[in-house]
Design a protein around this motif. Structure first.
Motif, PDB file in Angstrom:
ATOM      1  N   ILE A  96       0.526 -38.043 101.169  1.00  0.00           N
ATOM      2  CA  ILE A  96       0.585 -39.314 100.458  1.00  0.00           C
ATOM      3  C   ILE A  96      -0.296 -39.325  99.217  1.00  0.00           C
ATOM      4  O   ILE A  96       0.109 -39.825  98.160  1.00  0.00           O
ATOM      5  N   LYS A 100       0.981 -40.156  95.453  1.00  0.00           N
ATOM      6  CA  LYS A 100       0.470 -41.238  94.603  1.00  0.00           C
ATOM      7  C   LYS A 100       0.252 -40.752  93.175  1.00  0.00           C
ATOM      8  O   LYS A 100       0.662 -41.405  92.209  1.00  0.00           O
ATOM      9  N   ASP A 139       5.655 -41.601 108.430  1.00  0.00           N
ATOM     10  CA  ASP A 139       4.736 -42.426 107.642  1.00  0.00           C
ATOM     11  C   ASP A 139       4.765 -42.035 106.168  1.00  0.00           C
ATOM     12  O   ASP A 139       4.666 -42.902 105.282  1.00  0.00           O
ATOM     13  N   GLU A 140       4.895 -40.752 105.903  1.00  0.00           N
ATOM     14  CA  GLU A 140       4.988 -40.294 104.514  1.00  0.00           C
ATOM     15  C   GLU A 140       6.275 -40.787 103.859  1.00  0.00           C
ATOM     16  O   GLU A 140       6.266 -41.263 102.717  1.00  0.00           O
ATOM     17  N   TYR A 143       6.039 -44.547 103.210  1.00  0.00           N
ATOM     18  CA  TYR A 143       5.157 -44.867 102.077  1.00  0.00           C
ATOM     19  C   TYR A 143       5.858 -44.596 100.746  1.00  0.00           C
ATOM     20  O   TYR A 143       5.795 -45.409  99.815  1.00  0.00           O
ATOM     21  N   SER A 147       6.908 -47.429  98.025  1.00  0.00           N
ATOM     22  CA  SER A 147       6.303 -47.345  96.689  1.00  0.00           C
ATOM     23  C   SER A 147       7.371 -47.502  95.618  1.00  0.00           C
ATOM     24  O   SER A 147       7.160 -48.161  94.592  1.00  0.00           O
TER      25      SER A 147
END
Length: 294
Positions: A96, A100, A139-140, A143, A147
């Motif tokens: 993650i 980002k 979860d990755e 996310y 995003s």
């Protein structure tokens, strides 16, 4: 005359001698890109959605597309996991925090959507297998998808295998690309969550159609995979899953311009009637690109 849509292409590839094609472009000769766009225009395929590439070729193509009256959408490049399939399509990332940083960089290029690669590809040598079942954890994936949603970007997800497709759907993907070896559970989920499936039949279907000798030893498996995919499409339609046209044009034996029509031809082999094919090719495919005019 109706304008056609192809929701999954790769203009960085050309279906045959892609290295020579890419080298010309990377040396600053953009004529091959212009020639491809002219081929789409000639066939009245005027709405295109690219899956991205590591070289920025789809970014360049977007600049030229409007000159041909083509609506062209690209993620610029895709995100894949470090050490997993997909580096030729974009940026390998590792978790993650890495995403980002890279996502901030990507936004500078104004992508039209986000492309994630969350699994490997179909293994022609072993029926029912993919090279990697799932490359990011849930979860990755969640996310990254969310995003993109925060930036009002649609998310297209390359996923093969029941596990990766299910994760992509639950994470909020807008479209599932490929989706080989999915089960009824994923079909029900796509229908429930209004996720559009782009099954890309042409890469396998064209190998069969042209009896490609490069894959002679694997052809029996390729046929089994292809016909299993057709059966999944039949079930999906019965369950109310929205399917759209995406040929994966640029991949081996899937030529730009023609790929859209190859995909329609293959979908007909799923036993879909003309009205359903029309819905897939026009209504659903335009929905993927948010086309509201004409």
């Amino acid at each position: 005359m109706k304008m056609h849509v192809d929701c999954h292409i790769h203009i960085a590839l050309n279906g045959q001698n892609y290295k020579e094609y890419q080298n010309k472009i990377l040396q600053g000769d953009y004529q091959p890109i212009k020639d491809v766009l002219k081929e789409y225009k000639k066939r009245n395929v005027l709405y295109l959605r690219d899956g991205g590439d590591r070289f920025g070729i789809s970014y360049i193509a977007r600049e030229f597309a409007s000159d041909e009256g083509i609506t062209y959408k690209t993620p610029i490049y895709a995100f894949c996991k470090v050490g997993s399939y997909g580096s030729f399509l974009g940026k390998p990332i590792n978790g993650i925090d890495d995403f980002k940083n890279e996502f901030r960089r990507l936004l500078r290029y104004k992508p039209d959507h986000l492309k994630l690669i969350v699994s490997g590809i179909v293994d022609f040598s072993s029926y029912g297998h993919v090279t990697e079942e799932m490359s990011f954890d849930f979860d990755e994936i969640y996310y990254m998808v969310q995003s993109a949603k925060d930036e009002n970007l649609q998310v297209m997800v390359h996923a093969n295998s029941s596990k990766s497709v299910r994760a992509a759907i639950m994470a909020g993907a807008d479209t599932i690309e490929h989706g080989y070896f999915i089960l009824n559970e994923e079909l029900y989920l796509m229908a429930e969550k209004n996720v559009i499936w782009i099954p890309t039949l042409s890469p396998l279907g064209n190998l069969i159609k042209y009896n490609d000798k490069r894959f002679e030893k694997q052809m029996d498996n390729i046929k089994k995979i292809y016909f299993n995919h057709l059966e999944c499409i039949r079930k999906a339609v019965q369950l109310g899953v929205k399917i759209a046209i995406g040929s994966d044009a640029g991949s081996h034996k899937v030529m730009h311009g023609q790929g859209c029509f190859n995909e329609i031809e293959h979908l007909k082999k799923a036993g879909l009637d003309d009205e359903k094919i029309k819905e897939i090719a026009i209504k659903n495919s335009r929905l993927v690109l948010n086309i509201t005019n004409d």
